[in-house]
Design a protein around this motif. Sequence first.
Motif, PDB file in Angstrom:
ATOM      1  N   HIS A 219      57.446  49.547-111.455  1.00 10.82           N
ATOM      2  CA  HIS A 219      56.738  50.367-112.363  1.00 10.82           C
ATOM      3  C   HIS A 219      57.345  50.410-113.671  1.00 10.82           C
ATOM      4  O   HIS A 219      58.467  51.146-113.821  1.00 10.82           O
TER       5      HIS A 219
ATOM      6  N   ASN B 184      57.813  50.486-117.774  1.00 11.20           N
ATOM      7  CA  ASN B 184      57.086  50.915-118.962  1.00 11.20           C
ATOM      8  C   ASN B 184      56.520  49.804-120.039  1.00 11.20           C
ATOM      9  O   ASN B 184      56.783  48.494-119.786  1.00 11.20           O
ATOM     10  N   ARG B 185      55.963  50.129-121.100  1.00  9.72           N
ATOM     11  CA  ARG B 185      55.351  49.305-122.072  1.00  9.72           C
ATOM     12  C   ARG B 185      56.554  48.236-122.625  1.00  9.72           C
ATOM     13  O   ARG B 185      56.215  46.909-122.547  1.00  9.72           O
ATOM     14  N   GLU B 186      57.536  48.865-123.024  1.00  7.93           N
ATOM     15  CA  GLU B 186      58.695  47.957-123.645  1.00  7.93           C
ATOM     16  C   GLU B 186      59.114  46.821-122.623  1.00  7.93           C
ATOM     17  O   GLU B 186      59.452  45.683-122.832  1.00  7.93           O
ATOM     18  N   GLN B 187      59.422  47.381-121.302  1.00  6.29           N
ATOM     19  CA  GLN B 187      59.797  46.590-120.212  1.00  6.29           C
ATOM     20  C   GLN B 187      58.864  45.458-119.816  1.00  6.29           C
ATOM     21  O   GLN B 187      59.494  44.392-119.628  1.00  6.29           O
ATOM     22  N   LYS B 188      57.568  45.862-119.985  1.00  9.04           N
ATOM     23  CA  LYS B 188      56.526  44.704-119.721  1.00  9.04           C
ATOM     24  C   LYS B 188      56.536  43.561-120.919  1.00  9.04           C
ATOM     25  O   LYS B 188      56.490  42.373-120.594  1.00  9.04           O
ATOM     26  N   ARG B 189      56.684  44.113-122.031  1.00  5.94           N
ATOM     27  CA  ARG B 189      56.757  43.325-123.354  1.00  5.94           C
ATOM     28  C   ARG B 189      58.216  42.293-122.980  1.00  5.94           C
ATOM     29  O   ARG B 189      57.841  41.089-123.648  1.00  5.94           O
TER      30      ARG B 189
ATOM     31  N   VAL C  78      48.969  41.517-117.710  1.00  5.45           N
ATOM     32  CA  VAL C  78      48.472  41.962-118.962  1.00  5.45           C
ATOM     33  C   VAL C  78      47.154  41.238-119.569  1.00  5.45           C
ATOM     34  O   VAL C  78      46.957  40.290-119.089  1.00  5.45           O
TER      35      VAL C  78
ATOM     36  N   THR D 282      47.568  40.493-125.586  1.00 11.02           N
ATOM     37  CA  THR D 282      48.901  40.805-125.725  1.00 11.02           C
ATOM     38  C   THR D 282      49.716  39.731-125.559  1.00 11.02           C
ATOM     39  O   THR D 282      50.760  39.906-126.527  1.00 11.02           O
TER      40      THR D 282
END
Length: 177
Positions: A81, A83-88, A112, A116
Amino acid sequence: MLYQFLPRLSDDEYTSLEKSIREHGIQVPIVVDENGSVIDGHHRKEIADRLGLPCPRNTARDLDETGKRTLACSLNLDRRHLNREQKREVIAKSLMADPQLSNRQHAERVGVDHKTVGSLRDALQSRGEIPHADTHFDSLGRQQPARVGPAVNTVAGEVSADYVTDQADLDAAPELP
């Protein structure tokens, strides 16, 4: 960690995994390539090695380097799971490792939207972190132009100032009357 784009587990997550492995052993085999390099299960293997426990493994065969990275992302993102920054960060690592892939392929790999990926690709290219490419390879291995022209607003039927980032985007756009 050759094929791993995801961040290491947090201290709490790592401790929880170690506790589970101490109590139950490793229930999900790690995945390695034909050379024994870990594709999935770095933390499980690390803990098992440190504790001297057996570590079951499955071997993924007949995958090229891109396929191994895609498999690692797929298996890990299903469990983690982020967060947004980790996905980036994962997207950026994916783009740096395989800049030749289309935005849609990276999007599928990381889970994603392709837009993005496109915005992050543009940022990485502008900073010189990944090369500008005239072509990308689609999911069928076909070479496609990286920039093919203006995007179409499918609701209003208007051409926007934003550019389509790969041929797959153009193919997916409806034909205008």
